[in-house]
Design a protein around this motif. Structure first.
Motif, PDB file in Angstrom:
ATOM      1  N   ILE A 120      -4.844   2.978   4.522  1.00 42.43           N
ATOM      2  CA  ILE A 120      -5.203   4.175   3.746  1.00 42.43           C
ATOM      3  C   ILE A 120      -4.225   5.308   4.034  1.00 42.43           C
ATOM      4  O   ILE A 120      -3.758   6.003   3.122  1.00 42.43           O
ATOM      5  N   LEU A 121      -3.883   5.480   5.308  1.00 43.87           N
ATOM      6  CA  LEU A 121      -2.972   6.556   5.689  1.00 43.87           C
ATOM      7  C   LEU A 121      -1.562   6.323   5.163  1.00 43.87           C
ATOM      8  O   LEU A 121      -0.891   7.265   4.720  1.00 43.87           O
ATOM      9  N   ILE A 122      -1.101   5.069   5.176  1.00 44.13           N
ATOM     10  CA  ILE A 122       0.256   4.804   4.693  1.00 44.13           C
ATOM     11  C   ILE A 122       0.337   4.975   3.176  1.00 44.13           C
ATOM     12  O   ILE A 122       1.403   5.292   2.626  1.00 44.13           O
ATOM     13  N   PHE A 123      -0.798   4.799   2.503  1.00 40.82           N
ATOM     14  CA  PHE A 123      -0.832   5.068   1.061  1.00 40.82           C
ATOM     15  C   PHE A 123      -0.534   6.549   0.794  1.00 40.82           C
ATOM     16  O   PHE A 123       0.317   6.890  -0.037  1.00 40.82           O
ATOM     17  N   PHE A 124      -1.216   7.431   1.517  1.00 37.96           N
ATOM     18  CA  PHE A 124      -0.987   8.866   1.321  1.00 37.96           C
ATOM     19  C   PHE A 124       0.378   9.298   1.852  1.00 37.96           C
ATOM     20  O   PHE A 124       0.984  10.237   1.329  1.00 37.96           O
TER      21      PHE A 124
ATOM     22  N   ALA B 264       0.829  -1.208   0.000  1.00 37.99           N
ATOM     23  CA  ALA B 264       0.000   0.000   0.000  1.00 37.99           C
ATOM     24  C   ALA B 264       0.862   1.255   0.000  1.00 37.99           C
ATOM     25  O   ALA B 264       0.571   2.240  -0.685  1.00 37.99           O
ATOM     26  N   CYS B 265       1.963   1.213   0.767  1.00 42.31           N
ATOM     27  CA  CYS B 265       2.893   2.345   0.777  1.00 42.31           C
ATOM     28  C   CYS B 265       3.527   2.530  -0.599  1.00 42.31           C
ATOM     29  O   CYS B 265       3.620   3.650  -1.107  1.00 42.31           O
ATOM     30  N   PHE B 266       3.933   1.424  -1.222  1.00 43.85           N
ATOM     31  CA  PHE B 266       4.557   1.504  -2.541  1.00 43.85           C
ATOM     32  C   PHE B 266       3.547   1.918  -3.618  1.00 43.85           C
ATOM     33  O   PHE B 266       3.918   2.537  -4.616  1.00 43.85           O
ATOM     34  N   LEU B 267       2.289   1.559  -3.418  1.00 41.16           N
ATOM     35  CA  LEU B 267       1.258   2.053  -4.344  1.00 41.16           C
ATOM     36  C   LEU B 267       1.133   3.567  -4.238  1.00 41.16           C
ATOM     37  O   LEU B 267       0.898   4.256  -5.239  1.00 41.16           O
ATOM     38  N   GLY B 268       1.273   4.085  -3.022  1.00 38.53           N
ATOM     39  CA  GLY B 268       1.308   5.538  -2.853  1.00 38.53           C
ATOM     40  C   GLY B 268       2.500   6.139  -3.575  1.00 38.53           C
ATOM     41  O   GLY B 268       2.402   7.222  -4.177  1.00 38.53           O
ATOM     42  N   TYR B 269       3.639   5.439  -3.528  1.00 34.41           N
ATOM     43  CA  TYR B 269       4.805   5.885  -4.289  1.00 34.41           C
ATOM     44  C   TYR B 269       4.484   5.935  -5.777  1.00 34.41           C
ATOM     45  O   TYR B 269       4.862   6.878  -6.480  1.00 34.41           O
ATOM     46  N   LEU B 270       3.800   4.899  -6.246  1.00 34.23           N
ATOM     47  CA  LEU B 270       3.480   4.818  -7.670  1.00 34.23           C
ATOM     48  C   LEU B 270       2.612   5.992  -8.110  1.00 34.23           C
ATOM     49  O   LEU B 270       2.924   6.681  -9.083  1.00 34.23           O
ATOM     50  N   VAL B 271       1.531   6.225  -7.380  1.00 29.89           N
ATOM     51  CA  VAL B 271       0.619   7.319  -7.743  1.00 29.89           C
ATOM     52  C   VAL B 271       1.320   8.666  -7.589  1.00 29.89           C
ATOM     53  O   VAL B 271       1.196   9.560  -8.428  1.00 29.89           O
ATOM     54  N   GLY B 272       2.089   8.820  -6.505  1.00 28.85           N
ATOM     55  CA  GLY B 272       2.790  10.074  -6.279  1.00 28.85           C
ATOM     56  C   GLY B 272       3.812  10.362  -7.348  1.00 28.85           C
ATOM     57  O   GLY B 272       3.967  11.509  -7.785  1.00 28.85           O
ATOM     58  N   SER B 273       4.517   9.338  -7.798  1.00 28.07           N
ATOM     59  CA  SER B 273       5.511   9.516  -8.859  1.00 28.07           C
ATOM     60  C   SER B 273       4.861  10.013 -10.138  1.00 28.07           C
ATOM     61  O   SER B 273       5.406  10.871 -10.836  1.00 28.07           O
ATOM     62  N   PHE B 274       3.691   9.490 -10.428  1.00 25.43           N
ATOM     63  CA  PHE B 274       3.017   9.842 -11.681  1.00 25.43           C
ATOM     64  C   PHE B 274       2.411  11.241 -11.618  1.00 25.43           C
ATOM     65  O   PHE B 274       2.576  12.048 -12.537  1.00 25.43           O
TER      66      PHE B 274
ATOM     67  N   THR C 202       4.502  14.492   6.506  1.00 28.20           N
ATOM     68  CA  THR C 202       4.548  14.681   7.961  1.00 28.20           C
ATOM     69  C   THR C 202       3.186  14.445   8.598  1.00 28.20           C
ATOM     70  O   THR C 202       3.070  13.757   9.623  1.00 28.20           O
ATOM     71  N   THR C 203       2.140  14.991   7.990  1.00 29.30           N
ATOM     72  CA  THR C 203       0.793  14.896   8.563  1.00 29.30           C
ATOM     73  C   THR C 203       0.301  13.459   8.615  1.00 29.30           C
ATOM     74  O   THR C 203      -0.206  12.991   9.647  1.00 29.30           O
ATOM     75  N   PHE C 204       0.464  12.733   7.523  1.00 28.23           N
ATOM     76  CA  PHE C 204      -0.071  11.375   7.494  1.00 28.23           C
ATOM     77  C   PHE C 204       0.774  10.409   8.324  1.00 28.23           C
ATOM     78  O   PHE C 204       0.244   9.432   8.857  1.00 28.23           O
ATOM     79  N   SER C 205       2.075  10.670   8.448  1.00 30.61           N
ATOM     80  CA  SER C 205       2.891   9.850   9.352  1.00 30.61           C
ATOM     81  C   SER C 205       2.404  10.007  10.789  1.00 30.61           C
ATOM     82  O   SER C 205       2.319   9.032  11.546  1.00 30.61           O
ATOM     83  N   PHE C 206       2.084  11.229  11.158  1.00 33.17           N
ATOM     84  CA  PHE C 206       1.589  11.501  12.510  1.00 33.17           C
ATOM     85  C   PHE C 206       0.236  10.833  12.742  1.00 33.17           C
ATOM     86  O   PHE C 206       0.002  10.206  13.779  1.00 33.17           O
ATOM     87  N   CYS C 207      -0.655  10.931  11.765  1.00 35.16           N
ATOM     88  CA  CYS C 207      -2.003  10.372  11.916  1.00 35.16           C
ATOM     89  C   CYS C 207      -1.989   8.846  11.965  1.00 35.16           C
ATOM     90  O   CYS C 207      -2.876   8.239  12.595  1.00 35.16           O
TER      91      CYS C 207
ATOM     92  N   PHE D  97       2.661   8.493  -0.881  1.00 38.76           N
ATOM     93  CA  PHE D  97       2.458   9.517  -1.915  1.00 38.76           C
ATOM     94  C   PHE D  97       3.294  10.757  -1.604  1.00 38.76           C
ATOM     95  O   PHE D  97       3.975  11.307  -2.478  1.00 38.76           O
ATOM     96  N   GLY D  98       3.236  11.207  -0.351  1.00 37.20           N
ATOM     97  CA  GLY D  98       3.988  12.397   0.032  1.00 37.20           C
ATOM     98  C   GLY D  98       5.485  12.173   0.024  1.00 37.20           C
ATOM     99  O   GLY D  98       6.248  13.051  -0.402  1.00 37.20           O
TER     100      GLY D  98
END
Length: 548
Positions: free
Chosen positions: A197-201, A147-157, A180-185, A204-205
């Motif tokens: 869901i949070l680790i996805f975003f 899920a984290c790497f999927l966030g990387y994928l979307v963020g990269s694009f 920073t925000t999503f790591s905290f949440c 992304f960041g």
């Protein structure tokens, strides 16, 4: 009309302005190193077995209620089953002794209906022990990383195209805030679904911030300083964060505390907004010449040098129409640009799946996960230093081909090592990790040098998007070991060798200024022969006069 590097040559390469930008951008990457592999500790699986409620059982039956299984030639307690509690309770009450009066293999088993008991020898808690991501839900544990790497994928694009449209600086700081925000949440996640869901975003960041910072530094810095930044500086910032991670995790063994500690450093970077400027190259590509000149004049003042009356004379974004919005389609419109993009995507994919596959596999190196993580991180320091030497003194294409072939050969050789020489197998795996890490760093610089300013961030974003597909597949690739122990190494080695031969047809960028337009890139693409001569590339375009 002068090239950008020529127009700003009066600034020098290593004045106060460049020093501030260099070190602040490198420091901004440290949180990325902290966060990327935090999943190694957050989702690690502690030793566990079925929970035994407080029942009136004899000690013999309490010790024997968990079945013994043989896993990889070793006897250990079952993680997902126990003997039926009601049957064991009756046998215990009648005074039977397990193994003497009762043959345990004849007893019926049941699942862990009362939950699990987790060892706290290493961790106080992890995401696995918090939400019981074991047995039938064990698939959720690797999917968390995916899920984290999927966030990387979307963020990269997305971030690449967004940065090319609205600017490097706004995207850089916005994604830093997202990370920073999503790591905290994440530390307050009430369920695994929310955490995912949070680790996805968060992912992304992280990648959006990394790419934006990398491109921003590549475009602001020039000459040898740019080479050092792109090949070693930004990567060393990442490696420092990676090496700090096991130290922080060692003292904070609760997953929530670890997440809070990882997220807090992001707040410290807020003041960087007033010290890091927008990329003058990007402003020029948008036709905003006055803003670009204002930044360069401020830099001249900081460096205590005198700027010419007109810095960018007759500059009109070169041959590109500033009103024309180039996007990802521009990467495949013409045959020459399309070929470069396809080959680079293959190389990025091979390096990414190799890097993450070997990084996630380093837990085999030592029984202590903190030492394993540190060793994996420490291996990246010589990798980045060798990458810097390669970028400074050797042609890009030749370096990429050599790295891919050496990495592929080391992985192929692992299957030939006898079991009695396990240390040699580990050494070959670490050699593969080292050279592939070096290639991962080099390919960022190589890609940035091949594409023009108006497409550079989009191209980086697309290539990283493809590479993230590889990172998403890496955890599942390692599972192929259950079918054949060496199959992951064979696949990774094959991908590396195939990519090496494909890289023969990439253009060379060593010793050449960054292209500003599509036309300049296509002229470079017009070379037909994949061979390069050392005579043409004896030295970089600009030399660094000051010592770093």
């Amino acid at each position: 009309m002068k090239d950008y590097d020529e127009s700003t040559a009066f600034l020098g390469q290593w004045g106060r302005f460049q020093q501030v930008v260099f070190f602040l951008l490198c420091a901004s990457i440290v949180p990325n190193g902290l966060g990327t592999f935090s999943v190694v500790f957050l989702t690690d699986i502690p030793r566990h077995h079925c929970l035994i409620p407080e029942e009136n059982l004899t000690q013999d039956w309490r010790d024997a209620i968990i079945p013994i299984e043989v896993v990889n030639g070793k006897r250990e307690q079952s993680r997902c089953s126990r003997y039926r509690l009601d049957v064991v309770r009756n046998l215990s009450a009648q005074g039977f002794i397990p193994g003497r009066d009762v043959n345990l293999t004849d007893l019926e088993q049941e699942g862990c209906v009362d939950g699990w008991s987790y060892s706290k020898d290493i961790y106080q808690s992890t995401l696995v022990s918090e939400f019981d991501l074991v047995c039938s839900d064990q698939w959720k544990q690797p999917f968390t990383s995916t899920a984290c790497f999927l966030g990387y994928l979307v963020g990269s694009f997305i971030s690449g195209q967004l940065s090319d449209r609205v600017g490097r600086k706004p995207v850089f700081f916005t994604t830093m805030a997202v990370q920073t925000t999503f790591s905290f949440c994440q530390a307050f996640s009430p369920s695994w679904t929310v955490f995912t869901i949070l680790i996805f975003f968060n992912g992304f960041g992280q990648i959006s911030n990394y790419v934006s910072g990398f491109v921003l530094g590549t475009e602001i810095l020039t000459g040898d300083v740019r080479v050092i930044f792109s090949s070693m500086g930004v990567c060393m910032g990442y490696a420092i964060g990676y090496m700090i991670l096991p130290l922080v995790a060692f003292f904070l063994r609760d997953w929530k505390s670890l997440l809070l500690a990882i997220s807090l450093p992001g707040v410290l970077y807020i003041p960087l907004w007033w010290f890091i400027p927008e990329s003058p190259r990007w402003l020029l590509s948008q036709g905003r010449v006055e803003e670009a000149e204002a930044i360069v004049r401020k830099a001249a003042k900081t460096n205590r040098v005198e700027a010419p009356t007109v810095i960018f004379k007759d500059y009109s974004a070169h041959d590109d129409d500033p009103q024309e919005h180039l996007n990802v389609i521009s990467l495949v419109k013409t045959q020459s640009v399309r070929s470069t993009t396809v080959i680079l995507c293959l190389v990025w994919f091979s390096l990414s799946i190799g890097y993450y596959g070997l990084s996630l596999n380093t837990s085999r190196l030592h029984a202590d996960p903190y030492i394993s993580c540190f060793l994996s991180a420490a291996a990246e320091v010589p990798a980045y230093m060798s990458c810097w030497l390669a970028v400074k003194y050797f042609p890009r294409r030749l370096s990429v081909i050599f790295i891919l072939l050496l990495g592929g050969a080391s992985l192929f050789l692992i299957q030939l090592v006898p079991e009695t020489l396990s240390e040699l197998a580990v050494a070959l795996e670490m050699l593969g990790k080292l050279v592939i890490t070096s290639g991962t760093s080099l390919i960022y610089a190589y890609t940035a040098e091949l594409y023009p300013t108006v497409l550079r961030n989009t191209a980086e974003g697309v290539c990283i998007t493809v590479s993230r597909i590889g990172s998403c597949l890496a955890p599942f690739l390692l599972q192929l070991r259950e079918s054949f122990e060496y199959l992951p190494y064979i696949i990774l080695g094959t991908l590396a060798v195939v990519s090496a031969f494909a890289a023969l047809y990439l253009p060379e960028s060593f010793g050449k200024p960054l292209p500003q337009t599509i036309q300049q890139m296509q002229k470079r693409e017009s070379m037909k022969c994949p061979c390069i001569t050392r005579k043409e590339h004896l030295k970089p375009v600009v030399h660094l006069e000051s010592r770093l």
